[in-house]
Write a protein that holds these residues in place. Structure first.
Motif, PDB file in Angstrom:
ATOM      1  N   LYS A  14      38.759  24.153  29.547  1.00 32.40           N
ATOM      2  CA  LYS A  14      39.463  23.070  30.236  1.00 32.40           C
ATOM      3  C   LYS A  14      38.808  22.751  31.578  1.00 32.40           C
ATOM      4  CE  LYS A  14      44.075  21.773  31.837  1.00 32.40           C
ATOM      5  NZ  LYS A  14      45.480  22.211  31.907  1.00 32.40           N
ATOM      6  N   ASP A  15      38.536  23.813  32.377  1.00 35.43           N
ATOM      7  CA  ASP A  15      37.977  23.567  33.717  1.00 35.43           C
ATOM      8  C   ASP A  15      36.587  24.174  33.925  1.00 35.43           C
ATOM      9  OD1 ASP A  15      38.400  26.308  34.179  1.00 35.43           O
ATOM     10  OD2 ASP A  15      40.192  25.986  35.395  1.00 35.43           O
ATOM     11  N   GLY A  16      36.059  24.880  32.923  1.00 36.11           N
ATOM     12  CA  GLY A  16      34.710  25.445  33.023  1.00 36.11           C
ATOM     13  C   GLY A  16      34.589  26.675  33.901  1.00 36.11           C
ATOM     14  N   MET A  17      35.709  27.165  34.405  1.00 38.98           N
ATOM     15  CA  MET A  17      35.689  28.321  35.304  1.00 38.98           C
ATOM     16  C   MET A  17      35.861  29.609  34.501  1.00 38.98           C
ATOM     17  SD  MET A  17      35.230  26.895  38.223  1.00 38.98           S
ATOM     18  CE  MET A  17      35.629  28.136  39.422  1.00 38.98           C
ATOM     19  N   ASN A  18      35.403  30.705  35.115  1.00 40.72           N
ATOM     20  CA  ASN A  18      35.511  32.021  34.485  1.00 40.72           C
ATOM     21  C   ASN A  18      36.724  32.776  35.014  1.00 40.72           C
ATOM     22  OD1 ASN A  18      33.140  31.509  33.152  1.00 40.72           O
ATOM     23  ND2 ASN A  18      31.895  32.842  34.422  1.00 40.72           N
ATOM     24  N   TYR A  19      37.227  33.681  34.189  1.00 41.47           N
ATOM     25  CA  TYR A  19      38.271  34.615  34.575  1.00 41.47           C
ATOM     26  C   TYR A  19      37.776  36.003  34.192  1.00 41.47           C
ATOM     27  CZ  TYR A  19      42.508  37.372  34.539  1.00 41.47           C
ATOM     28  OH  TYR A  19      43.433  38.349  34.782  1.00 41.47           O
ATOM     29  N   THR A  20      37.834  36.935  35.131  1.00 34.65           N
ATOM     30  CA  THR A  20      37.377  38.304  34.892  1.00 34.65           C
ATOM     31  C   THR A  20      38.561  39.255  34.977  1.00 34.65           C
ATOM     32  OG1 THR A  20      35.250  37.755  35.890  1.00 34.65           O
ATOM     33  CG2 THR A  20      35.759  40.091  35.671  1.00 34.65           C
ATOM     34  N   GLY A  21      38.640  40.185  34.036  1.00 32.95           N
ATOM     35  CA  GLY A  21      39.712  41.165  34.029  1.00 32.95           C
ATOM     36  C   GLY A  21      39.269  42.439  33.336  1.00 32.95           C
ATOM     37  N   TYR A  22      40.197  43.391  33.211  1.00 37.01           N
ATOM     38  CA  TYR A  22      39.905  44.613  32.456  1.00 37.01           C
ATOM     39  C   TYR A  22      41.147  45.014  31.682  1.00 37.01           C
ATOM     40  CZ  TYR A  22      42.482  47.969  35.313  1.00 37.01           C
ATOM     41  OH  TYR A  22      43.478  48.683  35.933  1.00 37.01           O
ATOM     42  N   THR A  23      40.925  45.769  30.620  1.00 35.57           N
ATOM     43  CA  THR A  23      42.012  46.173  29.742  1.00 35.57           C
ATOM     44  C   THR A  23      41.588  47.368  28.890  1.00 35.57           C
ATOM     45  OG1 THR A  23      43.562  45.375  28.046  1.00 35.57           O
ATOM     46  CG2 THR A  23      41.284  44.614  27.882  1.00 35.57           C
ATOM     47  N   ASP A  60      36.055  53.280  36.689  1.00 37.94           N
ATOM     48  CA  ASP A  60      34.793  52.558  36.498  1.00 37.94           C
ATOM     49  C   ASP A  60      35.053  51.098  36.134  1.00 37.94           C
ATOM     50  OD1 ASP A  60      33.347  54.836  37.058  1.00 37.94           O
ATOM     51  OD2 ASP A  60      32.834  55.264  34.964  1.00 37.94           O
ATOM     52  N   ALA A  61      36.060  50.866  35.300  1.00 32.57           N
ATOM     53  CA  ALA A  61      36.377  49.498  34.882  1.00 32.57           C
ATOM     54  C   ALA A  61      36.852  48.658  36.062  1.00 32.57           C
ATOM     55  CB  ALA A  61      37.435  49.507  33.784  1.00 32.57           C
ATOM     56  N   THR A  62      37.712  49.216  36.919  1.00 32.46           N
ATOM     57  CA  THR A  62      38.194  48.436  38.061  1.00 32.46           C
ATOM     58  C   THR A  62      37.071  48.165  39.053  1.00 32.46           C
ATOM     59  OG1 THR A  62      38.991  50.422  39.200  1.00 32.46           O
ATOM     60  CG2 THR A  62      40.583  49.204  37.866  1.00 32.46           C
ATOM     61  N   HIS A  63      36.179  49.133  39.247  1.00 30.18           N
ATOM     62  CA  HIS A  63      35.033  48.908  40.145  1.00 30.18           C
ATOM     63  C   HIS A  63      34.113  47.832  39.586  1.00 30.18           C
ATOM     64  CE1 HIS A  63      35.428  53.098  42.199  1.00 30.18           C
ATOM     65  NE2 HIS A  63      36.258  52.224  42.678  1.00 30.18           N
ATOM     66  N   ARG A  64      33.877  47.880  38.276  1.00 35.05           N
ATOM     67  CA  ARG A  64      33.000  46.885  37.655  1.00 35.05           C
ATOM     68  C   ARG A  64      33.639  45.499  37.712  1.00 35.05           C
ATOM     69  NH1 ARG A  64      27.813  45.816  37.109  1.00 35.05           N
ATOM     70  NH2 ARG A  64      27.336  44.828  35.125  1.00 35.05           N
ATOM     71  N   GLU A  65      34.938  45.434  37.466  1.00 38.32           N
ATOM     72  CA  GLU A  65      35.648  44.151  37.560  1.00 38.32           C
ATOM     73  C   GLU A  65      35.509  43.563  38.966  1.00 38.32           C
ATOM     74  OE1 GLU A  65      40.161  42.335  37.110  1.00 38.32           O
ATOM     75  OE2 GLU A  65      39.872  44.413  37.692  1.00 38.32           O
ATOM     76  N   LYS A  66      35.735  44.390  39.977  1.00 33.71           N
ATOM     77  CA  LYS A  66      35.620  43.921  41.361  1.00 33.71           C
ATOM     78  C   LYS A  66      34.204  43.445  41.663  1.00 33.71           C
ATOM     79  CE  LYS A  66      39.418  46.642  43.207  1.00 33.71           C
ATOM     80  NZ  LYS A  66      39.827  47.768  44.043  1.00 33.71           N
ATOM     81  N   TYR A  67      33.195  44.186  41.165  1.00 35.25           N
ATOM     82  CA  TYR A  67      31.809  43.777  41.382  1.00 35.25           C
ATOM     83  C   TYR A  67      31.524  42.423  40.734  1.00 35.25           C
ATOM     84  CZ  TYR A  67      26.818  43.298  40.829  1.00 35.25           C
ATOM     85  OH  TYR A  67      25.550  42.788  40.837  1.00 35.25           O
ATOM     86  N   LEU A  68      31.980  42.244  39.509  1.00 32.08           N
ATOM     87  CA  LEU A  68      31.694  40.989  38.806  1.00 32.08           C
ATOM     88  C   LEU A  68      32.366  39.790  39.459  1.00 32.08           C
ATOM     89  CD1 LEU A  68      31.812  42.120  35.063  1.00 32.08           C
ATOM     90  CD2 LEU A  68      29.788  41.645  36.473  1.00 32.08           C
ATOM     91  N   LYS A  69      33.353  40.036  40.301  1.00 36.54           N
ATOM     92  CA  LYS A  69      34.028  38.955  41.027  1.00 36.54           C
ATOM     93  C   LYS A  69      33.334  38.617  42.347  1.00 36.54           C
ATOM     94  CE  LYS A  69      38.594  39.658  39.021  1.00 36.54           C
ATOM     95  NZ  LYS A  69      40.006  40.022  39.271  1.00 36.54           N
ATOM     96  N   THR A  70      32.360  39.435  42.749  1.00 40.78           N
ATOM     97  CA  THR A  70      31.632  39.168  43.992  1.00 40.78           C
ATOM     98  C   THR A  70      30.520  38.150  43.745  1.00 40.78           C
ATOM     99  OG1 THR A  70      29.926  40.871  43.663  1.00 40.78           O
ATOM    100  CG2 THR A  70      31.999  41.566  44.754  1.00 40.78           C
ATOM    101  N   HIS A  71      29.917  37.692  44.816  1.00 42.36           N
ATOM    102  CA  HIS A  71      28.793  36.760  44.714  1.00 42.36           C
ATOM    103  C   HIS A  71      27.674  37.344  43.852  1.00 42.36           C
ATOM    104  CE1 HIS A  71      25.732  33.853  45.778  1.00 42.36           C
ATOM    105  NE2 HIS A  71      24.952  34.852  46.162  1.00 42.36           N
ATOM    106  N   TYR A  72      27.323  38.598  44.121  1.00 46.50           N
ATOM    107  CA  TYR A  72      26.234  39.220  43.365  1.00 46.50           C
ATOM    108  C   TYR A  72      26.618  39.450  41.906  1.00 46.50           C
ATOM    109  CZ  TYR A  72      23.817  39.778  47.751  1.00 46.50           C
ATOM    110  OH  TYR A  72      23.192  39.523  48.943  1.00 46.50           O
TER     111      TYR A  72
END
Length: 92
Positions: A14-23, A60-72
């Protein structure tokens, strides 16, 4: 066998934006997103799963999720998925 945690990225068609999460249950969580049961994405449907990684523990999953939400992290995903856009034209 240990429980895996998944870090995932959804793309809103719909808007072309990404959503990042973990489960812990990727299939169930994706169903919840696509059925509009997740507040943060219910108005951004339809959604497609464009990326996921498995992690051995929740920390590890929460750290990776947080990283993927950063600029880098976003730059990493852009590079990792650079050919996804060409292949995704069949989804629309």
């Amino acid at each position: 066998m240990e429980t895996l945690y998944y870090v995932y990225v959804l793309r809103s068609l719909k808007d072309g934006m990404n959503y990042t999460g973990y489960t812990q249950n990727l299939k169930l969580r994706f169903e919840q997103h696509t059925k509009g049961k997740v507040e943060s994405t219910k108005n951004r449907r339809p959604l497609v799963l464009i990326y996921f990684e498995g992690c051995l523990n929740q920390q590890d999953a929460t750290h990776r999720e947080k990283y993927l939400k950063t600029h880098y992290g976003k730059m990493y995903l852009k590079n990792r998925l650079k050919h996804w856009h060409d292949e995704s034209s069949n989804l629309i």
